[in-house]
Design a protein around this motif. Structure first.
Motif, mmCIF file in Angstrom:
data_model
loop_
_atom_site.group_PDB
_atom_site.id
_atom_site.type_symbol
_atom_site.label_atom_id
_atom_site.label_comp_id
_atom_site.label_asym_id
_atom_site.label_seq_id
_atom_site.Cartn_x
_atom_site.Cartn_y
_atom_site.Cartn_z
ATOM 1 N N LYS A 150 5.711 40.484 -9.572
ATOM 2 C CA LYS A 150 5.227 41.849 -9.397
ATOM 3 C C LYS A 150 3.924 42.022 -10.173
ATOM 4 N N GLU A 217 5.271 41.577 -4.859
ATOM 5 C CA GLU A 217 4.808 42.920 -4.525
ATOM 6 C C GLU A 217 3.750 43.409 -5.511
ATOM 7 N N CYS A 239 6.254 40.043 1.423
ATOM 8 C CA CYS A 239 5.616 40.804 0.348
ATOM 9 C C CYS A 239 5.490 42.278 0.718
ATOM 10 N N LYS A 240 5.295 43.104 -0.310
ATOM 11 C CA LYS A 240 5.058 44.532 -0.137
ATOM 12 C C LYS A 240 3.882 44.958 -1.014
ATOM 13 N N ASN A 241 3.063 45.830 -0.468
ATOM 14 C CA ASN A 241 1.919 46.390 -1.202
ATOM 15 C C ASN A 241 0.913 45.297 -1.552
ATOM 16 N N THR A 264 5.539 40.795 6.057
ATOM 17 C CA THR A 264 4.902 41.522 4.952
ATOM 18 C C THR A 264 4.592 42.942 5.399
#
Length: 456
Positions: A150, A217, A239-241, A264
């Motif tokens: 993160k 992320e 993935c995120k963001n 993603t």
């Protein structure tokens, strides 16, 4: 009882203060993105107030890849331990092997800095949990790898490049390599645990990604130049963001896509320059059973203000799309005159993929000559897999809601070629002011398409 309560509250306060101190310098930005669909703000880290750790302070020496790798790893560990820090690569060329991220770390390349990645396969061992063309496996580590991290970033005005002599030799696909691909395909189709899909041996030669953000992320990739790649160049996977902006990519080897977002969500790509040997941007979501098992679509992806100098397609969707692709918006991008390109937009799938493609918006694109056409949709793209392995389960891909507006090229074979299937026709395609100066084959080539609209 009262003493115990006071003691407990004191411990809680100490913990909270320690946690605050550990993270007080790491902050966040929330990037707002306009799109034809609802999209939440993208959360990315801001390291501007975080401590800096220069790799020379940890023993880095320009020509010593082992010391440099150790120094970068120690600096990453230090930045992670304090809850947020920047690992600084100073000006000069630094030989290095793999880099593995930890959370709350920014890898920053100063102007004039070059990270030159080894071409020795053993430098990317032990094998890690990664992917190959939409199938999970244990393979050589990506050159830069983040797993379950993160708040990470790669920033600066420097360059990361891959030395290519060994990887070039692996571009060919001899029979032993194809047999290894067949083995991985069968392991994935039978849902064999990923830990048992060990692909590092003398014959598989599955090239590693350059950068893979895996199950991570809050990611920023900004400013750097990327030169060469063994395989896919930038691969955000599950993935995120993610924000990718103001980067330059030059990679002309085999399978050298620029960015491959796979399963993603909440992704922005902007103000980038791509000069590729394959697709500039290829949106994916797993192959066959792998995508069906994980069930995470690629979703809420915005691409804007990018330039393509070469590539197979400006943007491709598939062919690995078994988890589905939806809510994609590309706006204000340009393909330079003289670029080698097959399509501006190419959606590709086959009877094994399943998944779905829907709600795709492409606006305000300009291009020179295109070898094929502006829009291509094909539902029988199997490449080397056609005769290599059987169809274990047949699932067709619904494709619907594709909207193109204000696209212009100089010379094309066709404006659109859409090859659907009788069992599942392609539905709801809209072209508004999609034109070329000259069409030297046929304007529209369509099979099994309904609700096609062309508006001047």
């Amino acid at each position: 009882m009262k003493k115990n309560t006071i003691y407990f509250l004191s411990l809680v306060m100490i913990f909270c203060l320690s946690f605050k101190d550990k993270n007080e310098n790491l902050s966040f930005e929330y990037v707002s993105v306009q799109a034809p669909f609802k999209m939440s703000k993208i959360k990315i880290p801001n390291f501007s107030k975080c401590p800096k750790f220069v790799i020379t302070e940890f023993g880095a020496l320009a020509d010593n890849k082992q010391k440099n790798a150790q120094a970068i790893d120690q600096a990453i560990t230090k930045a992670n331990q304090i809850g947020g820090g920047t690992v600084v690569i100073p000006a000069g060329e630094w030989k290095v092997s793999k880099i593995h991220f930890k959370s709350n770390v920014n890898l920053h390349l100063e102007k004039g800095a070059i990270l030159s990645f080894s071409e020795t396969p053993s430098d990317y061992l032990p094998a890690v949990h990664t992917t190959w063309e939409g199938m999970e496996c244990y393979n050589y580590s990506p050159l830069i790898y983040a797993y379950q991290c993160k708040n990470i970033a790669i920033t600066g005005q420097g360059e990361i490049k891959a030395e290519m002599e060994t990887w070039k030799k692996w571009f060919t696909r001899p029979k032993p390599h194809m047999e290894s691909l067949k083995r991985l395909y069968n392991l994935s189709a039978k849902n064999v645990p990923v830990i048992e899909r060990q692909m590092v041996n003398d014959t598989a030669n599955l090239r590693p990604h350059f950068i893979q953000f895996n199950r991570s992320e809050n990611i920023l990739l900004e400013g750097v130049s990327i030169t060469n790649s063994p395989f896919w160049t930038i691969h955000p996977y599950l993935c995120k963001n993610v924000v990718i902006r103001n980067i330059k990519v030059y990679a002309h080897g085999h399978n050298n896509d620029g960015v491959d977002p796979e399963m993603t969500q909440n992704l922005l790509i902007e103000n980038c320059i791509f000069d590729q040997g394959d697709d500039a941007i290829a949106i994916k979501s797993g192959r066959n059973q792998e995508g069906w098992r994980i069930k995470v679509p690629s979703k809420n992806i915005v691409i804007r203000n990018c330039t393509v100098k070469n590539g197979h397609q400006l943007v491709a969707l598939g062919s690995e799309l078994s988890g589905g692709i939806e809510n994609v918006y590309m706006n204000n991008c340009h393909v330079v005159d003289g670029a080698k390109l097959n399509h501006l937009v190419f959606i590709k799938t086959n009877e094994r993929m399943g998944g779905f493609v829907k709600n795709i918006h492409i606006n305000n694109i300009t291009s020179g000559k295109i070898d094929l056409g502006i829009l291509g949709i094909e539902t029988d793209v199997l490449y080397q897999w056609r005769n290599l392995v059987p169809t274990y389960e047949r699932r067709l891909t619904p494709i619907q809601g594709i909207y193109l507006k204000n696209l212009k090229a100089t010379k094309v074979k066709f404006i659109s070629r859409i090859l659907g299937q009788k069992e599942l026709v392609v539905n709801n395609i809209s072209l508004k002011n999609v034109v070329a100066d000259s069409v030297f084959e046929k304007k529209h080539i369509h099979e099994n398409v309904v609700n096609f609209k062309e508006i001047k």
